[in-house]
Design a protein around this motif. Structure first.
Motif, mmCIF file in Angstrom:
data_model
loop_
_atom_site.group_PDB
_atom_site.id
_atom_site.type_symbol
_atom_site.label_atom_id
_atom_site.label_comp_id
_atom_site.label_asym_id
_atom_site.label_seq_id
_atom_site.Cartn_x
_atom_site.Cartn_y
_atom_site.Cartn_z
ATOM 1 N N PRO A 117 0.178 3.140 -3.462
ATOM 2 C CA PRO A 117 -0.896 3.568 -3.485
ATOM 3 C C PRO A 117 -1.218 4.824 -2.606
ATOM 4 O O PRO A 117 -1.978 5.745 -3.042
ATOM 5 C CB PRO A 117 -2.001 2.285 -3.167
ATOM 6 N N ILE A 118 -0.844 4.754 -1.411
ATOM 7 C CA ILE A 118 -0.797 6.127 -0.492
ATOM 8 C C ILE A 118 -0.251 7.054 -1.235
ATOM 9 O O ILE A 118 -0.681 8.349 -0.978
ATOM 10 C CB ILE A 118 -0.442 5.512 0.751
ATOM 11 N N ARG A 168 0.731 -1.328 -0.031
ATOM 12 C CA ARG A 168 0.088 -0.012 -0.037
ATOM 13 C C ARG A 168 0.764 1.278 -0.011
ATOM 14 O O ARG A 168 0.221 2.318 -0.004
ATOM 15 C CB ARG A 168 -1.020 0.117 1.067
ATOM 16 N N GLY A 169 2.321 1.361 -0.072
ATOM 17 C CA GLY A 169 3.187 2.540 0.120
ATOM 18 C C GLY A 169 2.714 3.162 -1.294
ATOM 19 O O GLY A 169 2.450 4.353 -1.156
#
Lengths: 153, 106
Positions: free
Chosen positions: A127-128, A124-125
């Motif tokens: 996408p964040i 998720r890094g």
């Protein structure tokens, strides 16, 4: 005064973190130790508050954490002798964060910024980064990233 | 040192987190959660009333806890979540999956 952390780093032959703050931002040169991220985020938050950009603190803090963690963990493999260099510049409409590590980079083109499956515990890094920065750019190798965050203050 | 306080009541537990839950804190909390789930806890309520910061590693831990509990017909719930963190979870399409409830106004 030399703190316990600095004494330990010196014993291990690792230069401690250094910071340079200017009216337009800050620069940090950090050993690859996750606890260093706290100091970085604290200094960045204080700077943004002083500049009247308190509304941007959440996004900048989140992005600094994600991408500095990535550089330390995946880039430098938490080798404390390897450095992560961070700069934060405050422009009229933008806060620009640049982070560089000493690792071999990664294939960011293949990774993409799509949100992973809801049961997935990682990934998720990026996408964040895509959700909170207006622009997210890696160098071709993938060991430098620049993030443009639009100011909301 | 991670800040958290776990209070158990039967097969439920309430875990009040501190101001931050980040990659630095995850290993210790992960061990505590594994122990609790192994000891029969089936629902964990994470109270985020004091929490302003979660990173993706911490989010991964919450998902892992929920996955483990779901396999035993359990779940986690997130309560008193700040608007910024709700928005973060929504942007990652996780707010519903993690049963996240925003802090009550007023």
């Amino acid at each position: 005064m030399v703190g316990v952390k600095d004494a330990r780093l010196a014993r291990d032959g690792v230069a401690p973190s250094t910071y340079r703050t200017t009216s337009a931002g800050l620069r940090a040169d950090l050993p690859s130790e996750l606890r260093e991220v706290e100091g970085l985020c604290r200094k960045a938050g204080l700077l943004l508050e002083r500049k009247g950009l308190g509304e941007s603190v959440f996004a900048v803090d989140l992005l600094l954490r994600e991408f500095t963690n990535n550089s330390m963990i995946h880039g430098n493999r938490l080798a404390s002798g390897k450095r992560v260099r961070v700069s934060l510049r405050i422009l009229r409409r933008w806060i620009v964060v640049r982070i560089a590590d000493e690792g071999p980079g990664f294939d960011w083109r293949a990774r993409g910024v799509g949100v992973p499956d809801e049961k997935s515990t990682s990934g998720r890094g990026l996408p964040i980064g895509a959700a909170y920065a207006r622009h997210l750019r890696f160098n071709p190798t993938g060991n430098r990233v620049a993030l443009w965050i639009e100011t909301t203050g | 040192m991670p800040e958290f306080n776990l209070v158990r009541n039967g097969n439920e537990a309430v875990l009040k987190l501190g101001e931050k839950l980040t990659a630095l804190d995850v290993p210790e909390l992960q061990a505590e959660l594994k122990r609790g789930i192994g000891d029969g806890i089936r629902e964990i309520v994470f109270d985020l009333s004091a929490t302003t910061t979660l990173d993706s590693t911490a989010i991964g831990l919450l998902i892992a806890a929920n996955n483990s509990l779901a396999a035993k017909q359990g779940r986690i719930r997130l309560v008193n979540v700040s608007p910024n963190l709700i928005k973060l979870l929504q942007s990652m399409r996780l707010a519903e999956r993690l049963n996240a409830a925003e802090v009550a106004n007023g």
